[in-house]
Design an enzyme around this catalytic site. Structure first.
Site, PDB file in Angstrom:
ATOM      1  N   LYS A  23      42.169  17.754  36.431  1.00 19.08           N
ATOM      2  CA  LYS A  23      42.049  17.152  37.751  1.00 19.08           C
ATOM      3  C   LYS A  23      42.772  15.642  37.915  1.00 19.08           C
ATOM      4  CE  LYS A  23      37.961  19.306  39.004  1.00 19.08           C
ATOM      5  NZ  LYS A  23      36.507  19.579  39.569  1.00 19.08           N
ATOM      6  N   LYS A  60      41.668  29.477  36.877  1.00 20.88           N
ATOM      7  CA  LYS A  60      40.223  29.902  37.343  1.00 20.88           C
ATOM      8  C   LYS A  60      40.332  29.768  38.725  1.00 20.88           C
ATOM      9  CE  LYS A  60      37.018  26.023  37.213  1.00 20.88           C
ATOM     10  NZ  LYS A  60      36.223  26.259  38.341  1.00 20.88           N
ATOM     11  N   LYS A  86      36.989  25.785  43.876  1.00 17.47           N
ATOM     12  CA  LYS A  86      37.009  25.329  45.261  1.00 17.47           C
ATOM     13  C   LYS A  86      38.204  24.504  45.616  1.00 17.47           C
ATOM     14  CE  LYS A  86      32.155  24.584  44.909  1.00 17.47           C
ATOM     15  NZ  LYS A  86      32.229  23.594  43.887  1.00 17.47           N
TER      16      LYS A  86
HETATM   17  P1  ATP Z   1      35.859  22.403  41.570  1.00 17.85           P
HETATM   18  O1  ATP Z   1      37.252  23.042  41.977  1.00 17.85           O
HETATM   19  O2  ATP Z   1      35.419  21.156  42.829  1.00 17.85           O
HETATM   20  O3  ATP Z   1      35.579  21.628  40.451  1.00 17.85           O
HETATM   21  P2  ATP Z   1      34.448  24.676  41.281  1.00 17.85           P
HETATM   22  O4  ATP Z   1      34.738  25.919  42.033  1.00 17.85           O
HETATM   23  O5  ATP Z   1      35.011  24.511  39.714  1.00 17.85           O
HETATM   24  O6  ATP Z   1      34.887  23.470  41.964  1.00 17.85           O
HETATM   25  P3  ATP Z   1      31.874  23.533  40.552  1.00 17.85           P
HETATM   26  O7  ATP Z   1      30.924  23.012  41.591  1.00 17.85           O
HETATM   27  O8  ATP Z   1      32.633  22.641  39.616  1.00 17.85           O
HETATM   28  O9  ATP Z   1      32.812  24.486  41.261  1.00 17.85           O
HETATM   29  O10 ATP Z   1      30.982  24.480  39.537  1.00 17.85           O
HETATM   30  C1  ATP Z   1      29.794  25.117  39.839  1.00 17.85           C
HETATM   31  C2  ATP Z   1      29.341  26.181  38.975  1.00 17.85           C
HETATM   32  O11 ATP Z   1      30.079  27.381  39.216  1.00 17.85           O
HETATM   33  C3  ATP Z   1      29.651  25.681  37.435  1.00 17.85           C
HETATM   34  O12 ATP Z   1      28.332  26.016  36.751  1.00 17.85           O
HETATM   35  C4  ATP Z   1      30.828  26.358  36.989  1.00 17.85           C
HETATM   36  O13 ATP Z   1      30.942  26.424  35.656  1.00 17.85           O
HETATM   37  C5  ATP Z   1      30.685  27.486  38.034  1.00 17.85           C
HETATM   38  N1  ATP Z   1      32.313  28.218  38.246  1.00 17.85           N
HETATM   39  C6  ATP Z   1      33.128  27.573  38.791  1.00 17.85           C
HETATM   40  N2  ATP Z   1      34.260  28.290  38.854  1.00 17.85           N
HETATM   41  C7  ATP Z   1      34.037  29.165  38.256  1.00 17.85           C
HETATM   42  C8  ATP Z   1      34.788  30.458  37.852  1.00 17.85           C
HETATM   43  N3  ATP Z   1      35.950  30.611  38.437  1.00 17.85           N
HETATM   44  N4  ATP Z   1      33.983  31.524  37.303  1.00 17.85           N
HETATM   45  C9  ATP Z   1      33.049  31.511  36.785  1.00 17.85           C
HETATM   46  N5  ATP Z   1      32.113  30.417  36.958  1.00 17.85           N
HETATM   47  C10 ATP Z   1      32.730  29.322  37.683  1.00 17.85           C
END
Ligand code: ATP
Ligand code: LTN
Length: 324
Positions: A111, A192, A195
């Site tokens: 990040k 992955k 968001k």
């Molecule tokens: P950001 O991009 O802001 O980091 P994010 O999409 O990674 O957001 P988080 O809020 O960080 O989402 O994560 C919330 C939950 O969703 C966490 O338990 C994380 O491990 C899970 N998660 C996030 N992205 C994935 C993915 N692509 N596949 C499976 N689990 C995910």
């Protein structure tokens, strides 16, 4: 009764990866555990986010979690910044963690990459996460694959603190689902789904229109081999579609791979299954958003309950370290 906790950042709209990797497990967990789930608005401040976006994302994320099936009579649902003990314990743990171990966190490296100025909060992000967990004497933390390293750090900090200052924290364990723990971006299947780095066609939002879901899956990157095999390394796009289908249908991805003659069939089946799985969530979401007062009351009650539990551990940790 085991104690379970997890959290999500209000950094954008809930996507399929969040749902399959994390939130779905939370919904089952609330049935038989003492469960805490919350929206980590303080963590979202580690990257640039406009105040009005943070405000509206926090409300939308809370509504998404309720629509996904979290039930405030079965779990404690709250917003991180409403429980001041989280930042209180963070300082004590920052004085337990080393600069070197924080620098090694892959999320910090990912990040922070390419930014003109990296916020110091991005470096200490996992310490706040450790505080989030350790305040509640948690046994299990259901998360996607990307959070394993942060959980390992949380365990190390807790063990180090207990050894230095006496038994204070319960040592938590990550719970990562067998299927769906790492859903990839449909356009860029080696990254992955996320968001904060969402690509318009690569991320399926849980609240997306069925027609958008259809379009995104139709355009999902596969490969030129025409093979349907479950092989992340060599066929990441096809494997991601199989993983999604497997997670929403609870069927084995290897068996699913044998069912389809071509990518068109696989995409059609995946589209239908995803639309059906998300339909009830999407319908409930818009109803919940209409009831702003109820939502506020749920979050207020959740934070009061969380705060009374967290205060006990914070007081223990402060006293163990020698603070008067
Ligand atoms: P950001 O991009 O802001 O980091 P994010 O999409 O990674 O957001 P988080 O809020 O960080 O989402 O994560 C919330 C939950 O969703 C966490 O338990 C994380 O491990 C899970 N998660 C996030 N992205 C994935 C993915 N692509 N596949 C499976 N689990 C995910
Ligand atoms: N770092 C996590 C969000 C998070 C979290 C937590 C998850 C913050 N505090 C406590 C589990 C437990 C993420 O980016 N998904």
């Amino acid at each position: 009764m085991a104690k379970v906790l997890s959290a999500i950042q209000p950094s954008g709209d809930l996507h399929l990866g969040n749902y399959l990797g994390a939130v779905r497990q939370w919904v089952t967990s609330q049935e038989e555990n003492d469960s805490y789930f919350f929206i980590v608005d303080l963590h979202a401040l580690t990257l640039d986010i406009a105040p009005e976006t943070l405000r509206s994302n926090t409300v939308k994320t809370a509504a998404s979690l309720l629509a996904s099936g979290l039930d405030p009579t079965k779990c404690t649902l709250f917003v991180q910044s409403h429980v001041p003990q989280h930042t209180g314990l963070t300082w004590l743990l920052e004085c337990t963690a080393s600069y070197g171990e924080l620098l090694r966190m892959t999320q910090f490296k990912d990040k922070g990459k390419g930014q003109d100025s990296v916020r110091s909060g991005l470096l200490t992000y996992p310490v706040l996460m450790a505080a989030d967990i350790l305040l509640y004497d948690i046994n299990f933390v259901p998360v996607g694959d990307d959070q394993k390293q942060h959980l390992e750090l949380t365990r190390n900090l807790a063990i180090r603190f207990n050894n230095r200052y006496g038994d204070t924290f319960v040592i938590p364990e990550a719970k990562v689902p067998e299927v769906g723990a790492r859903i990839m971006d449909l356009q860029n299947p080696t990254n992955k789904m996320s968001k904060s780095t969402a690509t318009p066609l690569g991320t399926i939002g849980v609240m997306d229109d069925p027609s958008d879901i259809e379009k995104k899956i139709k355009k999902a990157v596969t490969d030129s081999s025409m093979l349907i095999t479950y092989d992340r390394e060599n066929h990441p796009g096809v494997t991601n579609l199989l993983e999604i289908l497997s997670a929403v249908t609870d069927m084995n991805p290897l068996q699913l791979a044998e069912k389809f003659a071509n990518y068109g069939e696989l995409k059609k089946a995946t589209t239908e299954a995803v639309i059906e799985a998300l339909r009830p969530i999407r319908n409930r979401y818009y109803e919940i958003l209409e009831e702003k007062d109820t939502l506020r009351d749920i979050l207020k009650e959740g934070s009061e309950k969380a705060s009374s539990v967290a205060e006990v551990t914070l007081a223990k940790a402060r006293s163990a370290m020698g603070l008067l």
